[in-house]
Motif scaffolding. Structure first.
Motif, PDB file in Angstrom:
ATOM      1  N   ARG A  37       0.518  -1.091   0.553  1.00  0.00           N
ATOM      2  CA  ARG A  37       0.058   0.028   0.062  1.00  0.00           C
ATOM      3  C   ARG A  37       0.685   1.510   0.269  1.00  0.00           C
ATOM      4  O   ARG A  37       0.506   1.718  -0.366  1.00  0.00           O
ATOM      5  N   TYR A  58       0.265   3.904  -3.811  1.00  0.00           N
ATOM      6  CA  TYR A  58      -0.217   4.816  -3.318  1.00  0.00           C
ATOM      7  C   TYR A  58      -0.034   5.524  -2.606  1.00  0.00           C
ATOM      8  O   TYR A  58       0.864   5.536  -2.541  1.00  0.00           O
ATOM      9  N   TYR A  81      -6.025   5.603  -2.435  1.00  0.00           N
ATOM     10  CA  TYR A  81      -5.942   3.671  -1.793  1.00  0.00           C
ATOM     11  C   TYR A  81      -7.841   3.500  -1.384  1.00  0.00           C
ATOM     12  O   TYR A  81      -7.840   2.555  -1.248  1.00  0.00           O
ATOM     13  N   VAL A 127     -10.381   0.447  -2.176  1.00  0.00           N
ATOM     14  CA  VAL A 127     -10.090  -0.433  -1.096  1.00  0.00           C
ATOM     15  C   VAL A 127     -11.308  -0.901  -0.970  1.00  0.00           C
ATOM     16  O   VAL A 127     -12.391  -0.321  -1.251  1.00  0.00           O
ATOM     17  N   CYS A 157      -5.138   2.556   6.299  1.00  0.00           N
ATOM     18  CA  CYS A 157      -5.726   4.081   4.602  1.00  0.00           C
ATOM     19  C   CYS A 157      -4.560   5.031   5.461  1.00  0.00           C
ATOM     20  O   CYS A 157      -3.862   5.264   4.238  1.00  0.00           O
TER      21      CYS A 157
END
Length: 367
Positions: free
Chosen positions: A33, A37, A63, A67, A77
């Motif tokens: 992640r 992102y 992100y 998601v 996140c």
């Protein structure tokens, strides 16, 4: 015992394996992640300067847009320095559970009379009850104490979550120097002290034993008998019947081992908070430093690995492992196994962090 040891062993082994697999899975996706992102902290700065210093980030997606788990409960996140250094249980399990509880009860929005400091004080009371239960000889009572201490750690996570939600702060961050920062730290310290005192009294009243197998004491050669009697961590308690002898560990030795383990936790806590503060200052708080360099450093595998070491060697991880040892009735064995070796792991982690700090300072701060 609360249930047969064989059944408990199977359940604990299955749960432990599941937790380890889950944490490795989440760590892998956290790294991906970060790499693929946008990161909120640096993206906001780039947008405010009207010129992008990191061409790569302009092509990256948010992100939140891809998601399927809502970011209100998704621990991936909003990656921050502190989020990369928080232990796995708090970050991946207690963190989402705190968010779910907050959404369900509306603690942050509707129950304004419940302050984060009130939650901190309450989990100290729970720790005191748990400490009392830890002194009991009954394994069932000590297992209840472990559950209470896990609730305490959950509430310790909840007070920070509520504080951030009310200040509209995304992601894990340390507000160093604030009243809440000190209250949370002191209450956390009191909870740990209560746990260690409970374990100390239990071991004092139920001292561990060490076994010696061989011929009866009356037939042992003089030099072997002298060796047994001169052992500094045992009391002399021998009989002339049978071929197996057990000796009690002295209270002085118990205090020494618990003291060394507690020292590890103190040093780990001080170092952990120190590096969180330093990394935040160099990468997140100081906007005068080049945003591209800070973004690149934050995304680097070296930084992820160095902060990942603190996910394992931090005071919360120590407490989770100690809780597992108490639950399995292996408290003394665990304390003896780590009261020296833990310092080696801590020194290695601190040394790696110092090297990384100098590298970041050279690259980001000094340009």
């Amino acid at each position: 015992m609360m249930w047969p040891s064989s059944q408990a062993s199977k359940i604990l082994t299955f749960l432990l394996f599941g937790v380890v697999v889950y944490c490795v899975y989440m760590d892998t996706f956290l790294f991906l992640r970060i790499q693929n992102y946008k990161i909120d902290t640096f993206e906001r700065e780039e947008n405010s300067t009207q010129e992008s210093t990191t061409h790569k980030s302009t092509k990256q997606q948010n992100y939140e847009d891809v998601v399927w788990i809502p970011c209100t409960i998704n621990p991936l996140c909003h990656p921050t320095v502190k989020a990369l250094m928080v232990d796995h249980i708090n970050h991946y399990i207690y963190g989402p559970l705190c968010a779910i509880l907050d959404i369900g009860l509306g603690i942050s929005e509707r129950m304004l009379f419940i302050t984060p400091n009130m939650i901190s004080f309450f989990h100290v009371l729970i720790a005191c009850v748990g400490a009392k239960l830890l002194t009991f000889q009954s394994l069932a009572a000590r297992r209840v104490a472990v559950v209470l201490f896990q609730i305490r750690m959950f509430l310790d996570d909840l007070d920070g979550h509520v504080a951030r939600e009310r200040k509209h702060i995304k992601g894990e961050r340390s507000d160093v120097g604030s009243l809440g920062y000190w209250v949370d730290g002191i209450c956390d310290l009191l909870g740990v002290i209560a746990m260690m005192i409970g374990i100390l009294f239990y071991l004092k009243n139920n001292p561990p034993r060490r076994g010696y197998k061989g011929t009866p004491v009356s037939t042992l050669p003089y030099h072997q008998l002298k060796e047994i009697n001169s052992s500094e961590d045992i009391e002399k308690e021998h009989t002339d019947v049978g071929i197996s002898y057990k000796t009690k560990v002295t209270f002085q030795r118990i205090v020494q081992v618990i003291g060394l383990f507690s020292g590890q936790m103190v040093l780990s806590s001080l170092a952990w908070n120190r590096y969180i503060d330093m990394y935040q200052d160099m990468l997140e708080n100081c906007t005068e430093y080049d945003v591209g360099r800070r973004d690149g450093t934050f995304r680097s595998g070296t930084f992820f690995f160095a902060t990942g070491m603190w996910r394992v060697v931090n005071p919360h991880s120590y407490l989770h492992l100690l809780s597992l040892a108490v639950f399995c009735d292996k408290t003394w064995g665990f304390l003896k196994a780590v009261h020296y070796s833990g310092y080696v792991c801590l020194v290695v982690t601190v040394a790696a962090s110092e090297v990384l700090v100098e590298s970041i300072r050279s690259y980001v701060v000094n340009g």
